[in-house]
Design a protein around this motif. Structure first.
Motif, PDB file in Angstrom:
ATOM      1  N   ILE A 126       0.787  -1.371  -0.049  1.00  0.00           N
ATOM      2  CA  ILE A 126       0.056  -0.105   0.151  1.00  0.00           C
ATOM      3  C   ILE A 126       0.791   1.173   0.005  1.00  0.00           C
ATOM      4  O   ILE A 126       0.384   2.377  -0.367  1.00  0.00           O
ATOM      5  N   ASP A 127       2.268   1.105   0.395  1.00  0.00           N
ATOM      6  CA  ASP A 127       3.040   2.288   0.477  1.00  0.00           C
ATOM      7  C   ASP A 127       3.869   2.526  -0.962  1.00  0.00           C
ATOM      8  O   ASP A 127       4.587   3.272  -0.943  1.00  0.00           O
ATOM      9  N   CYS A 128       3.426   1.613  -1.875  1.00  0.00           N
ATOM     10  CA  CYS A 128       4.345   1.960  -3.066  1.00  0.00           C
ATOM     11  C   CYS A 128       3.575   2.881  -4.031  1.00  0.00           C
ATOM     12  O   CYS A 128       2.538   2.619  -4.704  1.00  0.00           O
ATOM     13  N   ASP A 129       4.045   3.956  -3.847  1.00  0.00           N
ATOM     14  CA  ASP A 129       3.507   5.268  -4.320  1.00  0.00           C
ATOM     15  C   ASP A 129       3.953   5.652  -5.792  1.00  0.00           C
ATOM     16  O   ASP A 129       3.313   6.251  -6.686  1.00  0.00           O
ATOM     17  N   ILE A 130       5.212   5.398  -5.708  1.00  0.00           N
ATOM     18  CA  ILE A 130       5.998   5.840  -7.313  1.00  0.00           C
ATOM     19  C   ILE A 130       5.321   5.083  -8.514  1.00  0.00           C
ATOM     20  O   ILE A 130       4.937   3.892  -8.243  1.00  0.00           O
ATOM     21  N   PRO A 131       5.073   5.690  -9.567  1.00  0.00           N
ATOM     22  CA  PRO A 131       4.639   5.018 -10.543  1.00  0.00           C
ATOM     23  C   PRO A 131       5.334   3.803 -11.057  1.00  0.00           C
ATOM     24  O   PRO A 131       6.333   3.583 -11.057  1.00  0.00           O
ATOM     25  N   ASN A 132       4.409   2.597 -11.217  1.00  0.00           N
ATOM     26  CA  ASN A 132       5.008   1.162 -11.659  1.00  0.00           C
ATOM     27  C   ASN A 132       5.975   0.388 -10.363  1.00  0.00           C
ATOM     28  O   ASN A 132       6.291  -0.725 -10.506  1.00  0.00           O
ATOM     29  N   GLU A 133       5.863   1.223  -9.109  1.00  0.00           N
ATOM     30  CA  GLU A 133       6.752   0.665  -8.032  1.00  0.00           C
ATOM     31  C   GLU A 133       6.019  -0.700  -7.262  1.00  0.00           C
ATOM     32  O   GLU A 133       6.640  -1.681  -7.353  1.00  0.00           O
ATOM     33  N   LEU A 134       4.862  -0.793  -7.217  1.00  0.00           N
ATOM     34  CA  LEU A 134       3.770  -1.882  -6.997  1.00  0.00           C
ATOM     35  C   LEU A 134       4.176  -3.038  -7.939  1.00  0.00           C
ATOM     36  O   LEU A 134       4.630  -4.072  -7.520  1.00  0.00           O
ATOM     37  N   GLY A 160       3.434  -7.335   5.890  1.00  0.00           N
ATOM     38  CA  GLY A 160       2.564  -6.665   7.107  1.00  0.00           C
ATOM     39  C   GLY A 160       1.350  -6.834   6.946  1.00  0.00           C
ATOM     40  O   GLY A 160       0.580  -6.269   8.064  1.00  0.00           O
ATOM     41  N   GLY A 161       0.856  -7.547   6.097  1.00  0.00           N
ATOM     42  CA  GLY A 161      -0.862  -7.815   6.166  1.00  0.00           C
ATOM     43  C   GLY A 161      -1.491  -6.765   5.484  1.00  0.00           C
ATOM     44  O   GLY A 161      -2.777  -6.507   5.409  1.00  0.00           O
ATOM     45  N   LYS A 162      -0.853  -5.483   4.939  1.00  0.00           N
ATOM     46  CA  LYS A 162      -1.424  -4.384   4.691  1.00  0.00           C
ATOM     47  C   LYS A 162      -1.824  -4.320   3.163  1.00  0.00           C
ATOM     48  O   LYS A 162      -1.097  -4.820   2.261  1.00  0.00           O
ATOM     49  N   THR A 163      -3.015  -4.233   2.838  1.00  0.00           N
ATOM     50  CA  THR A 163      -3.583  -4.222   1.442  1.00  0.00           C
ATOM     51  C   THR A 163      -4.756  -3.148   1.327  1.00  0.00           C
ATOM     52  O   THR A 163      -5.246  -2.633   2.209  1.00  0.00           O
ATOM     53  N   ASN A 164      -5.299  -2.921   0.043  1.00  0.00           N
ATOM     54  CA  ASN A 164      -6.291  -2.390  -0.174  1.00  0.00           C
ATOM     55  C   ASN A 164      -6.838  -2.673  -1.543  1.00  0.00           C
ATOM     56  O   ASN A 164      -6.254  -3.594  -2.265  1.00  0.00           O
ATOM     57  N   GLU A 165      -7.773  -1.890  -2.092  1.00  0.00           N
ATOM     58  CA  GLU A 165      -8.681  -2.355  -3.429  1.00  0.00           C
ATOM     59  C   GLU A 165      -7.347  -2.149  -4.639  1.00  0.00           C
ATOM     60  O   GLU A 165      -7.517  -3.189  -5.570  1.00  0.00           O
ATOM     61  N   HIS A 166      -6.638  -1.276  -4.553  1.00  0.00           N
ATOM     62  CA  HIS A 166      -5.673  -1.142  -5.560  1.00  0.00           C
ATOM     63  C   HIS A 166      -4.488  -2.261  -5.974  1.00  0.00           C
ATOM     64  O   HIS A 166      -4.435  -2.808  -6.683  1.00  0.00           O
ATOM     65  N   ILE A 168      -4.949  -5.350  -4.261  1.00  0.00           N
ATOM     66  CA  ILE A 168      -5.574  -6.475  -4.649  1.00  0.00           C
ATOM     67  C   ILE A 168      -5.863  -6.409  -6.463  1.00  0.00           C
ATOM     68  O   ILE A 168      -5.625  -7.598  -6.973  1.00  0.00           O
ATOM     69  N   ALA A 169      -6.267  -5.422  -6.681  1.00  0.00           N
ATOM     70  CA  ALA A 169      -6.491  -5.361  -8.298  1.00  0.00           C
ATOM     71  C   ALA A 169      -5.088  -5.781  -9.085  1.00  0.00           C
ATOM     72  O   ALA A 169      -5.166  -6.206  -9.998  1.00  0.00           O
ATOM     73  N   MET A 170      -4.161  -5.083  -8.840  1.00  0.00           N
ATOM     74  CA  MET A 170      -2.625  -5.338  -9.264  1.00  0.00           C
ATOM     75  C   MET A 170      -2.319  -6.872  -9.175  1.00  0.00           C
ATOM     76  O   MET A 170      -1.981  -7.338 -10.032  1.00  0.00           O
ATOM     77  N   LEU A 171      -2.629  -7.316  -7.752  1.00  0.00           N
ATOM     78  CA  LEU A 171      -2.092  -8.696  -7.793  1.00  0.00           C
ATOM     79  C   LEU A 171      -2.882  -9.690  -8.389  1.00  0.00           C
ATOM     80  O   LEU A 171      -2.342 -10.902  -8.847  1.00  0.00           O
ATOM     81  N   LYS A 172      -4.105  -9.529  -8.901  1.00  0.00           N
ATOM     82  CA  LYS A 172      -4.976 -10.159  -9.632  1.00  0.00           C
ATOM     83  C   LYS A 172      -4.241 -10.588 -11.113  1.00  0.00           C
ATOM     84  O   LYS A 172      -4.857 -11.529 -11.785  1.00  0.00           O
ATOM     85  N   ASN A 173      -3.423  -9.624 -11.618  1.00  0.00           N
ATOM     86  CA  ASN A 173      -2.747  -9.708 -12.611  1.00  0.00           C
ATOM     87  C   ASN A 173      -1.560 -10.982 -12.498  1.00  0.00           C
ATOM     88  O   ASN A 173      -1.079 -11.277 -13.640  1.00  0.00           O
ATOM     89  N   TYR A 174      -1.269 -11.106 -11.358  1.00  0.00           N
ATOM     90  CA  TYR A 174      -0.071 -12.092 -11.173  1.00  0.00           C
ATOM     91  C   TYR A 174      -0.328 -13.366 -10.227  1.00  0.00           C
ATOM     92  O   TYR A 174       0.529 -14.323 -10.866  1.00  0.00           O
TER      93      TYR A 174
END
Length: 230
Positions: A126-134, A160-166, A168-174
Motif C-alpha cells: 500500500i506504500d508503493c506510490d511511485i509509478p510502477n513501483e508496486l 505486514g498484512g497491509k492491502t487495499n483495493e488497488h 488487490i486489483a494489481m495482484l490479480k494480474n499475477y
C-alpha cells in the motif's frame, strides 16, 4: 503462519524447541497438506477433512532452512515460504540472516517446499506510490522465485498484512490468491484475496497453540476483540 525460528526476543519468531514440539504435535494429530489444496478448498473445488492445515512461513530466513526444513523432511510435512527475494539482511526483518539461492533451490527441489510472493524488498504494497513501483515489487519477486526454483509462483502474502483495493486489483494480474495476517480459518467459497491464517508468535504458549487449531480459535478471537486484548 510463522516467520523466524530463533532464540532472540523478536516477537514474530518462535523458539526452535517450541517449533519442534509444534511440528511433532501437528504430525501426530493433523493432516498437513500443500497450500495449493487449501486454496482449492477455498475455491470450492476440493473437499478437505477436518483437522487439515497448511504451514506457511513469511519472509524466509536462514533459520527456516536450518530449523524447519529438517523437520519437514523428517516428518514428510510440506510447507510454503512467502519469500522476500531481496536476500540481504534487513533491520525491518529482524536483521536475521537470509538463505542462499543454493539453499532455496535445495528446499524447492525436495518437493516439500514451495515459494510464493512476498515482495522483493518487503515494502508494504500500500506504500508503493511511485509509478510502477508496486508492479515492479511484485514482478521482481515473482521473477526471482522463478529463477531460483524453476517454478512460477501462484500465490502471495501481503507484507505486514497491509492491502487495499488497488493492491488487490494489481495482484490479480499475477496470482490466483493472496493471504492476510488476519487470524482465522479458511472457508469454502470465500474471497481468495483475503485468506486467513493462524499466527504463531514468541508468546504463543504450547497450550494456546493447540487451542488455536480448534474451533475455540474463533471464540478466543471474539473474547480478544471484546476485551481489547493483544
Amino acid at each position: 503462519m510463522y516467520h523466524s525460528f530463533d532464540d532472540t526476543d523478536w516477537i514474530y519468531g518462535v523458539f526452535p524447541n517450541e517449533l519442534k514440539k509444534q511440528i511433532v504435535y501437528l504430525s501426530k494429530n493433523y493432516t498437513i497438506v500443500p497450500l495449493s489444496m487449501i486454496v482449492e478448498y477455498a475455491q470450492g473445488i476440493r473437499d478437505l477433512e477436518n483437522k487439515t492445515f497448511a504451514i506457511t512461513v513469511d519472509d524466509g530466513y536462514l533459520d527456516t532452512y536450518s530449523e524447519l526444513f529438517p523437520l519437514s523432511k523428517k516428518y514428510g510435512i510440506p510447507f510454503t515460504i512467502f519469500l522476500t527475494t531481496n536476500l540481504a539482511p534487513q533491520e525491518k526483518l529482524g536483521g536475521f540472516e537470509r538463505p542462499t539461492i543454493k539453499q532455496i533451490k535445495e528446499m524447492s527441489d525436495s518437493g516439500l517446499v514451495h515459494f510464493e510472493i512476498h515482495g522483493h524488498n518487503h515494502k508494504y504494497f500500500i506504500d508503493c506510490d511511485i509509478p510502477n513501483e508496486l508492479s515492479k515489487e511484485i514482478e521482481q519477486c515473482s521473477e526471482a522465485i522463478h529463477q531460483y526454483t524453476g517454478r512460477k509462483p501462484l500465490y502471495a502474502a501481503y507484507p505486514g498484512g497491509k492491502t487495499n483495493e488497488h493492491v488487490i486489483a494489481m495482484l490479480k494480474n499475477y496470482v490466483d490468491a493472496a493471504f492476510s495476517v488476519i487470524n482465522g480459518f479458511v472457508q469454502p467459497n470465500q474471497d481468495l484475496f483475503s485468506l486467513k491464517r493462524i499466527g504463531v508468535l514468541k508468546n504463543t504458549t504450547f497450550s494456546l497453540f493447540k487451542l488455536r487449531l480448534t474451533e475455540a480459535r474463533d471464540w478466543e478471537e471474539k473474547f480478544r476483540v471484546l476485551f481489547n486484548r493483544k
